[in-house]
Design a protein around this motif. Structure first.
Motif, PDB file in Angstrom:
ATOM      1  N   GLY A 182     -34.253  -3.055   3.483  1.00  0.00           N
ATOM      2  CA  GLY A 182     -34.928  -2.123   2.581  1.00  0.00           C
ATOM      3  C   GLY A 182     -36.441  -2.249   2.657  1.00  0.00           C
ATOM      4  O   GLY A 182     -37.155  -1.243   2.718  1.00  0.00           O
ATOM      5  N   VAL A 183     -36.928  -3.477   2.657  1.00  0.00           N
ATOM      6  CA  VAL A 183     -38.375  -3.699   2.769  1.00  0.00           C
ATOM      7  C   VAL A 183     -38.876  -3.190   4.114  1.00  0.00           C
ATOM      8  O   VAL A 183     -39.939  -2.560   4.209  1.00  0.00           O
ATOM      9  N   GLY A 184     -38.111  -3.454   5.165  1.00  0.00           N
ATOM     10  CA  GLY A 184     -38.498  -2.976   6.499  1.00  0.00           C
ATOM     11  C   GLY A 184     -38.609  -1.465   6.557  1.00  0.00           C
ATOM     12  O   GLY A 184     -39.502  -0.922   7.213  1.00  0.00           O
ATOM     13  N   ALA A 185     -37.712  -0.764   5.847  1.00  0.00           N
ATOM     14  CA  ALA A 185     -37.767   0.698   5.826  1.00  0.00           C
ATOM     15  C   ALA A 185     -39.047   1.197   5.175  1.00  0.00           C
ATOM     16  O   ALA A 185     -39.680   2.149   5.649  1.00  0.00           O
ATOM     17  N   VAL A 186     -39.446   0.547   4.072  1.00  0.00           N
ATOM     18  CA  VAL A 186     -40.673   0.951   3.386  1.00  0.00           C
ATOM     19  C   VAL A 186     -41.894   0.664   4.255  1.00  0.00           C
ATOM     20  O   VAL A 186     -42.807   1.494   4.360  1.00  0.00           O
ATOM     21  N   VAL A 187     -41.914  -0.503   4.888  1.00  0.00           N
ATOM     22  CA  VAL A 187     -43.025  -0.845   5.788  1.00  0.00           C
ATOM     23  C   VAL A 187     -43.114   0.159   6.935  1.00  0.00           C
ATOM     24  O   VAL A 187     -44.209   0.610   7.310  1.00  0.00           O
ATOM     25  N   ALA A 188     -41.974   0.525   7.496  1.00  0.00           N
ATOM     26  CA  ALA A 188     -41.960   1.500   8.585  1.00  0.00           C
ATOM     27  C   ALA A 188     -42.511   2.843   8.135  1.00  0.00           C
ATOM     28  O   ALA A 188     -43.272   3.495   8.866  1.00  0.00           O
ATOM     29  N   LEU A 189     -42.147   3.261   6.926  1.00  0.00           N
ATOM     30  CA  LEU A 189     -42.645   4.530   6.408  1.00  0.00           C
ATOM     31  C   LEU A 189     -44.163   4.487   6.225  1.00  0.00           C
ATOM     32  O   LEU A 189     -44.871   5.430   6.601  1.00  0.00           O
ATOM     33  N   VAL A 190     -44.657   3.401   5.643  1.00  0.00           N
ATOM     34  CA  VAL A 190     -46.109   3.269   5.459  1.00  0.00           C
ATOM     35  C   VAL A 190     -46.819   3.330   6.799  1.00  0.00           C
ATOM     36  O   VAL A 190     -47.875   3.978   6.946  1.00  0.00           O
ATOM     37  N   TRP A 191     -46.249   2.686   7.804  1.00  0.00           N
ATOM     38  CA  TRP A 191     -46.832   2.720   9.148  1.00  0.00           C
ATOM     39  C   TRP A 191     -46.873   4.156   9.679  1.00  0.00           C
ATOM     40  O   TRP A 191     -47.885   4.589  10.243  1.00  0.00           O
ATOM     41  N   LEU A 192     -45.800   4.887   9.493  1.00  0.00           N
ATOM     42  CA  LEU A 192     -45.755   6.267   9.974  1.00  0.00           C
ATOM     43  C   LEU A 192     -46.784   7.140   9.260  1.00  0.00           C
ATOM     44  O   LEU A 192     -47.425   7.994   9.873  1.00  0.00           O
ATOM     45  N   LEU A 193     -46.929   6.941   7.958  1.00  0.00           N
ATOM     46  CA  LEU A 193     -47.877   7.754   7.201  1.00  0.00           C
ATOM     47  C   LEU A 193     -49.329   7.470   7.588  1.00  0.00           C
ATOM     48  O   LEU A 193     -50.215   8.287   7.329  1.00  0.00           O
ATOM     49  N   ARG A 194     -49.561   6.339   8.221  1.00  0.00           N
ATOM     50  CA  ARG A 194     -50.907   6.010   8.686  1.00  0.00           C
ATOM     51  C   ARG A 194     -51.239   6.692  10.012  1.00  0.00           C
ATOM     52  O   ARG A 194     -52.368   6.608  10.493  1.00  0.00           O
ATOM     53  N   ARG A 195     -50.259   7.354  10.621  1.00  0.00           N
ATOM     54  CA  ARG A 195     -50.421   7.941  11.950  1.00  0.00           C
ATOM     55  C   ARG A 195     -51.005   6.898  12.910  1.00  0.00           C
ATOM     56  O   ARG A 195     -52.185   6.937  13.266  1.00  0.00           O
ATOM     57  N   SER A 215     -42.939  15.331   2.192  1.00  0.00           N
ATOM     58  CA  SER A 215     -43.907  16.422   2.286  1.00  0.00           C
ATOM     59  C   SER A 215     -45.199  15.949   2.942  1.00  0.00           C
ATOM     60  O   SER A 215     -45.814  16.670   3.737  1.00  0.00           O
ATOM     61  N   ARG A 216     -45.615  14.724   2.606  1.00  0.00           N
ATOM     62  CA  ARG A 216     -46.808  14.151   3.225  1.00  0.00           C
ATOM     63  C   ARG A 216     -46.605  13.946   4.719  1.00  0.00           C
ATOM     64  O   ARG A 216     -47.495  14.237   5.540  1.00  0.00           O
ATOM     65  N   LEU A 217     -45.429  13.471   5.100  1.00  0.00           N
ATOM     66  CA  LEU A 217     -45.125  13.272   6.517  1.00  0.00           C
ATOM     67  C   LEU A 217     -45.164  14.593   7.265  1.00  0.00           C
ATOM     68  O   LEU A 217     -45.692  14.680   8.386  1.00  0.00           O
ATOM     69  N   LYS A 218     -44.635  15.648   6.653  1.00  0.00           N
ATOM     70  CA  LYS A 218     -44.682  16.969   7.281  1.00  0.00           C
ATOM     71  C   LYS A 218     -46.104  17.516   7.322  1.00  0.00           C
ATOM     72  O   LYS A 218     -46.499  18.181   8.282  1.00  0.00           O
TER      73      LYS A 218
END
Length: 264
Positions: free
Chosen positions: A86-99, A224-227
């Motif tokens: 679960g923590v890894g999923a959140v970290v991965a999302l934050v990484w993606l949102l940073r482009r 929505s932010r990712l899109k």
């Protein structure tokens, strides 16, 4: 709107049927959703100049769901790896949102893993939740409350909304719609607990409904932010009137983690 309603009228009963049927059909459905979701994230990442491997990401995301299916038994459900995913999923999302940085083999590798772990790591909790005592009913409650939240937010926002909630991320969302969605989640939580005969007191039911309502809306804003940073309207095209798999799962995936740890 007609396409949106028709798609929902077909998809929702099918999903409920698979949830009711349980393993292995439920795991297969979730694994397919994880794979398609990872593909959609990979395609969006390509739009900002990165070069992930979509098929690898899809296979990894599906593998995470299958792994959850394997460990979703009484003897192994409490292993230490569960919160790590679960923590890894959140970290991965934050990484993606940073482009993340583009054009290198390392960045392509990292984005591939992030796309898989974001969606696969969150959906990892679906077989775990389904495997709990009354797991079928808890999954159905999550679906019912999420749909009530989304539907209430949509119609209240259309009828009464005039104060934008997050104009730079999703201009159509309003505070009035958000309040309507939250109220719908509370009411649906009470109704679902009663209908499904779940072992939950009034206070716990209202708290869970409130949490699902808030997290569902946050998940919607995150996607929505990712899109937005990918400059796309929808994450995909799989569901007419709805867009892609991520467009339908955005309100659900984070709540899978929340509900699992709330009731386990």
């Amino acid at each position: 709107m007609a396409a949106r309603i028709a798609s929902a009228a077909i998809a929702f009963p099918l999903v409920v049927l698979v949830v009711w049927a349980g393993s292995p059909w439920f795991t297969v459905m979730v694994a397919i959703a994880a794979a398609v979701g990872a593909l959609e994230v990979s395609v969006m990442a390509r739009r900002w100049g990165n070069r992930p491997a979509p098929l690898v990401a899809a296979a990894m995301a599906a593998a995470l769901v299958v792994a959850a299916h394997v460990i979703a038994d009484e003897s192994s459900r409490d292993i230490w790896a569960l919160p790590v995913v679960g923590v890894g999923a959140v970290v991965a999302l934050v990484w993606l949102l940073r482009r993340p940085s583009r054009g290198t083999l390392f960045s392509a590798l990292v984005v591939t893993v992030a796309a898989a772990v974001y969606i696969g790591g969150l959906l990892f909790h679906a077989p775990l939740l389904r495997g709990l005592d009354q797991g079928r009913e808890w999954v159905l409650l999550l679906l019912i409350v999420t749909v009530a939240n989304d539907t209430s937010a949509f119609f209240v926002g259309k009828a009464l909304g005039h104060r934008p909630m997050a104009p730079s991320i999703s201009p159509a969302k309003t505070w009035e719609g958000s309040v309507g969605g939250f109220a719908g989640a509370l009411g649906a939580s009470v109704a679902a607990v009663t209908l499904l005969d779940l072992d939950s007191g009034v206070r716990e039911t209202l708290v869970l409904g409130a949490i699902i309502g808030v997290v569902a809306q946050l998940g919607d804003l995150v996607e929505s932010r990712l899109k937005r940073i990918s400059d796309v309207k929808d994450s995909g095209w799989l569901m007419p009137g709805h867009g892609g798999v991520l467009d339908r799962l955005d309100s659900i995936v984070f709540n899978l983690v929340v509900v699992y740890y709330f009731v386990s």
